[in-house]
Write an enzyme that holds these catalytic residues in place. Structure first.
Site, PDB file in Angstrom:
ATOM      1  N   SER A   1      65.900 -94.590  48.678  1.00 53.35           N
ATOM      2  CA  SER A   1      67.109 -93.998  48.111  1.00 53.35           C
ATOM      3  C   SER A   1      68.347 -94.527  48.855  1.00 53.35           C
ATOM      4  CB  SER A   1      67.002 -92.472  48.149  1.00 53.35           C
ATOM      5  OG  SER A   1      68.043 -91.852  47.438  1.00 53.35           O
TER       6      SER A   1
ATOM      7  N   ASP B   1      63.406 -92.797  36.515  1.00 57.57           N
ATOM      8  CA  ASP B   1      64.023 -92.234  37.722  1.00 57.57           C
ATOM      9  C   ASP B   1      65.373 -91.650  37.321  1.00 57.57           C
ATOM     10  OD1 ASP B   1      65.409 -91.783  40.113  1.00 57.57           O
ATOM     11  OD2 ASP B   1      64.658 -93.582  41.092  1.00 57.57           O
TER      12      ASP B   1
ATOM     13  N   HIS C   1      62.305 -89.953  41.484  1.00 57.12           N
ATOM     14  CA  HIS C   1      63.071 -90.653  42.512  1.00 57.12           C
ATOM     15  C   HIS C   1      62.363 -90.677  43.863  1.00 57.12           C
ATOM     16  CE1 HIS C   1      66.672 -92.428  44.139  1.00 57.12           C
ATOM     17  NE2 HIS C   1      66.859 -91.445  45.003  1.00 57.12           N
TER      18      HIS C   1
END
Length: 270
Positions: A95, A217, A246
């Site tokens: 991320s 996602d 995610h």
């Protein structure tokens, strides 16, 4: 243990010659790597740490000005590597920590042999000729929800981010680490994340990059992985997995862990 190590709850596991650094994303902490770590210990030295602002760190150490940009987080990574005397590492970022790794590698390319970028994005907002996945009004709504009732926001955001229902273990795990963050710090970090635009920096990355992405996602459209591939300055490779969410290392470890391991072990063929 040095000050930097202590502040970031640094753990060093395994005993291999090569060092792997595992960097978690927003709303989690180093525990997000629990399914991956056991597979690395025999062959690698593994460095785990918590990014500043995670619920496991001391909120008194969080400097709102320093962490208003990703540079603050990137220099933390460099500080950890310097304090541990790591001369080169394979960096696995998830991320926002994908772009933290990008910034760190531009500043100190000597410290990184490879970047493995899981669910990463250089910009989350849509722009002309660029699809980041969010419109400004989406972000405004998100921040309003966070400010009005942080606990309720966590409960709603966690299943959306994970891509599962509230009963799943992965959703419960993410809910726990998200709720452990101090609300004002969580709000500040998320503001930093949604303000980033790293597109012009990508061409300065010289380290080989392995881009790993879920097919579906909420935070990162699959086209972003191809955008990274086309715009990074060094060699790169993309693998899109048949996963949803995610945080696939939490929600689909059976699929994701072998993929991450393969990209750690195998270099991009020239």
């Amino acid at each position: 243990m040095g000050i930097v190590e202590e502040a970031h709850n640094v753990k060093i596991l395994g005993s291999g010659h090569k060092t792997i650094v595992l960097a978690h994303g927003f709303g989690t902490d180093q525990s997000v790597w629990k399914h991956l770590v056991p597979h690395l210990l025999q062959d690698y030295k593994v460095v785990l740490f918590d990014t500043m602002g995670a619920g496991t760190t001391n909120p008194e150490y969080f400097d709102f000005d320093r962490y208003a940009t990703l540079e603050g987080f990137a220099y933390d990574v460099i500080g950890i590597l310097e304090e541990l005397k790591v001369s080169s590492c394979i960096y696995v970022g998830h991320s926002v920590s994908t772009m933290i790794g990008v910034v760190a590698s531009i500043a100190r390319p000597d410290l990184f042999s490879k970047l493995v970028l899981l669910s990463g994005s250089p910009r989350y907002l849509n722009d002309a000729d660029y699809f980041g996945g969010f419109e400004p009004e989406d972000i405004e709504q998100l921040f309003e929800s966070m400010q009005s009732n942080y606990k309720a926001w966590c409960a709603g955001f966690a299943p959306l981010a994970i891509g599962g229902d509230m009963e799943s273990v992965a959703v419960q795990e993410f809910s726990r680490t998200l709720f452990n963050m101090r609300p004002d710090i969580a709000y500040s970090i998320l503001q930093t994340i949604f303000q980033i635009d790293m597109r012009n920096l990508l061409r300065h990355v010289t380290i080989p990059c392995h881009i790993i992405q879920s097919m579906k996602d909420l935070a990162v459209p699959v086209v972003v992985a191809e955008y990274l591939h086309q715009n990074l300055g060094g060699e790169s490779i993309v693998e899109v997995m048949s996963t949803d969410g995610h945080h696939p290392q939490l929600s689909s470890p059976g699929i994701v862990i072998p993929v991450i391991l393969r990209h750690i072990r195998c270099d991009i063929a020239v």
